[in-house]
Design a protein around this motif. Structure first.
Motif, PDB file in Angstrom:
ATOM      1  N   GLN A  74       0.831  -1.214   0.000  1.00 60.26           N
ATOM      2  CA  GLN A  74       0.000   0.000   0.000  1.00 60.26           C
ATOM      3  C   GLN A  74       0.864   1.262   0.000  1.00 60.26           C
ATOM      4  OE1 GLN A  74      -2.720  -1.330  -0.773  1.00 60.26           O
ATOM      5  NE2 GLN A  74      -4.135  -1.422   0.936  1.00 60.26           N
ATOM      6  N   ASP A  75       1.987   1.186   0.716  1.00 60.91           N
ATOM      7  CA  ASP A  75       2.874   2.344   0.837  1.00 60.91           C
ATOM      8  C   ASP A  75       3.895   2.437  -0.298  1.00 60.91           C
ATOM      9  OD1 ASP A  75       1.584   2.939   3.218  1.00 60.91           O
ATOM     10  OD2 ASP A  75       3.089   1.938   4.470  1.00 60.91           O
ATOM     11  N   ARG A  76       3.803   1.538  -1.256  1.00 64.08           N
ATOM     12  CA  ARG A  76       4.701   1.507  -2.422  1.00 64.08           C
ATOM     13  C   ARG A  76       6.152   1.192  -2.031  1.00 64.08           C
ATOM     14  NH1 ARG A  76       1.844   3.931  -6.742  1.00 64.08           N
ATOM     15  NH2 ARG A  76       3.751   4.342  -7.916  1.00 64.08           N
ATOM     16  N   ASN A  77       6.293   0.445  -0.963  1.00 60.50           N
ATOM     17  CA  ASN A  77       7.611  -0.041  -0.558  1.00 60.50           C
ATOM     18  C   ASN A  77       7.828  -1.498  -0.961  1.00 60.50           C
ATOM     19  OD1 ASN A  77       8.532   2.341   0.724  1.00 60.50           O
ATOM     20  ND2 ASN A  77       7.295   1.869   2.522  1.00 60.50           N
ATOM     21  N   ALA A  78       6.793  -2.125  -1.499  1.00 56.41           N
ATOM     22  CA  ALA A  78       6.876  -3.513  -1.958  1.00 56.41           C
ATOM     23  C   ALA A  78       5.899  -3.699  -3.103  1.00 56.41           C
ATOM     24  CB  ALA A  78       6.565  -4.490  -0.822  1.00 56.41           C
ATOM     25  N   SER A  79       6.092  -4.778  -3.857  1.00 52.35           N
ATOM     26  CA  SER A  79       5.168  -5.084  -4.957  1.00 52.35           C
ATOM     27  C   SER A  79       5.082  -6.593  -5.138  1.00 52.35           C
ATOM     28  CB  SER A  79       5.618  -4.420  -6.262  1.00 52.35           C
ATOM     29  OG  SER A  79       6.884  -4.912  -6.672  1.00 52.35           O
ATOM     30  N   HIS A 102      11.122  -2.156  -2.661  1.00 52.38           N
ATOM     31  CA  HIS A 102      11.518  -0.975  -3.421  1.00 52.38           C
ATOM     32  C   HIS A 102      12.279   0.026  -2.562  1.00 52.38           C
ATOM     33  CE1 HIS A 102       8.621  -1.672  -6.925  1.00 52.38           C
ATOM     34  NE2 HIS A 102       8.365  -2.651  -6.061  1.00 52.38           N
ATOM     35  N   LEU A 103      13.329   0.601  -3.155  1.00 52.69           N
ATOM     36  CA  LEU A 103      14.082   1.696  -2.549  1.00 52.69           C
ATOM     37  C   LEU A 103      14.383   2.705  -3.643  1.00 52.69           C
ATOM     38  CD1 LEU A 103      15.637   2.843  -0.030  1.00 52.69           C
ATOM     39  CD2 LEU A 103      17.649   1.652  -0.920  1.00 52.69           C
ATOM     40  N   ASN A 104      13.488   3.691  -3.772  1.00 55.38           N
ATOM     41  CA  ASN A 104      13.633   4.716  -4.806  1.00 55.38           C
ATOM     42  C   ASN A 104      13.789   4.088  -6.192  1.00 55.38           C
ATOM     43  OD1 ASN A 104      15.024   6.023  -2.121  1.00 55.38           O
ATOM     44  ND2 ASN A 104      13.791   7.512  -3.232  1.00 55.38           N
ATOM     45  N   ASP A 105      14.988   4.184  -6.787  1.00 58.93           N
ATOM     46  CA  ASP A 105      15.176   3.698  -8.158  1.00 58.93           C
ATOM     47  C   ASP A 105      15.723   2.267  -8.198  1.00 58.93           C
ATOM     48  OD1 ASP A 105      17.609   4.439  -7.064  1.00 58.93           O
ATOM     49  OD2 ASP A 105      18.458   5.133  -8.967  1.00 58.93           O
ATOM     50  N   ILE A 106      15.611   1.553  -7.074  1.00 56.92           N
ATOM     51  CA  ILE A 106      16.077   0.169  -7.007  1.00 56.92           C
ATOM     52  C   ILE A 106      14.917  -0.730  -6.608  1.00 56.92           C
ATOM     53  CG2 ILE A 106      17.742  -1.436  -6.001  1.00 56.92           C
ATOM     54  CD1 ILE A 106      19.404   0.960  -5.147  1.00 56.92           C
TER      55      ILE A 106
END
Length: 316
Positions: free
Chosen positions: A176-181, A199-203
């Motif tokens: 939900q927080d766009r830290n995982a997919s 996810h970590l910014n562009d990684i």
């Protein structure tokens, strides 16, 4: 192993950073990415106060970390390789595939993809930023079943399965927080390939992936990778990190190999601490030498031994 038996103060940096956005408090919290020239700041630090020895494991060498205290001493020990896709400069998946895979692999990939779509009703979806809780729970239930079945067939221990409920509980909000997919390939409504990324910014860090073994003939890992590359490029992601573990699949798809390091922090005022750091460094170098000679990881596989041991314990 000496460092595991006697020195349990440690952290796995790559997992702390990507999964929880944390790093050891022995560093100043600033992270530099040498591949994309991006800088990140981690506000959440793991309390790493130590009196003798503290070990930071699994540090990718494309990251730069600076100790908080300039006087803090540590030994840096080279370990295994890591693998990633550097997507910088690519505008579409086709360009990356043409520059990375040889002609034979490209032909095989196209053939398997075409056959999969001819024989099955295939669709895919990426859950990033939102996901229905009921669908999320259903995917994770299938995820567990597919991963468990695959490792049972391989007769290998999987470190994630015993703590699956914790992983499932913690990942929903991160999506939900766009830290995982979650990347899912379906046949009709049934997931046949699932990947959990962080996810970590562009990684993007590929954490766990599996597939339905009934579809093995299609090389689902390759087909899933194509879906990933298309999505990553469209969403301006520069790095897709496949992490450690030498496999044919990773070597085939990666266009950049990096190295992992360990940092062994020690108290420079303590003779015992300095000697301990030296002994641990020698032990780690020996283990890596055995890996390089394929003694550990091929001839001697810890995950297979653990699986065999646990299977015997269950039968007793």
């Amino acid at each position: 192993m000496i460092h595991k038996l006697f020195f349990n103060k440690n952290s796995h940096l790559i997992f702390d950073l990507f999964l929880n956005k944390t790093i050891s408090s022995l560093y100043n919290g600033k992270v530099s990415n040498a591949l994309t020239q991006r800088n990140y700041t981690t506000k959440n630090l793991i309390d790493s106060d130590f009196k003798s020895i503290y070990i930071t494991k699994d540090i990718p060498n494309y990251f730069t970390f600076t100790p908080k205290d300039a006087n803090t001493k540590f030994k840096e020990v080279l370990q295994y390789n890591g693998y990633l896709l550097n997507l910088s400069g690519y505008t579409n998946a086709t360009d990356f595939i043409n520059s990375t895979l040889n002609k034979r692999n490209r032909k095989n990939l196209n053939s398997k993809t075409n056959r999969l779509h001819e024989n099955h009703n295939i669709s895919s979806q990426v859950f990033f930023g939102s996901i229905d809780k009921q669908e999320y729970d259903r995917i994770f239930e299938d995820f567990y079943k597919l991963l468990n079945a695959r490792f049972k067939k391989k007769k290998m221990y999987n470190r994630y399965l015993p703590n699956w409920n914790d992983l499932q509980a913690s990942t929903f909000q991160k999506i939900q927080d766009r830290n995982a997919s979650l990347h899912v390939i379906y046949d009709n409504s049934n997931p046949i390939a699932i990947t959990l990324n962080f996810h970590l910014n562009d990684i993007v860090f590929s954490h766990i992936q599996t597939y339905d073994m009934n579809y093995s003939k299609y090389n689902m890992g390759d087909i899933s990778m194509v879906h990933h590359i298309e999505w990553l490029i469209n969403n301006h992601i520069s790095i897709f990190d496949l992490s450690m573990g030498k496999t044919y699949y990773k070597e085939k798809w990666s266009n950049h190999t990096y190295h992992f390091f360990y940092h062994i922090f020690y108290n420079k005022r303590s003779i015992i601490s300095r000697l301990s750091a030296r002994v641990i460094a020698l032990e780690l170098k020996l283990l890596q030498f055995l890996r390089n000679k394929n003694i550990i990881g091929k001839l001697f596989m810890f995950d297979k031994l653990i699986y065999t041991y646990k299977s015997k314990v269950v039968k007793q």
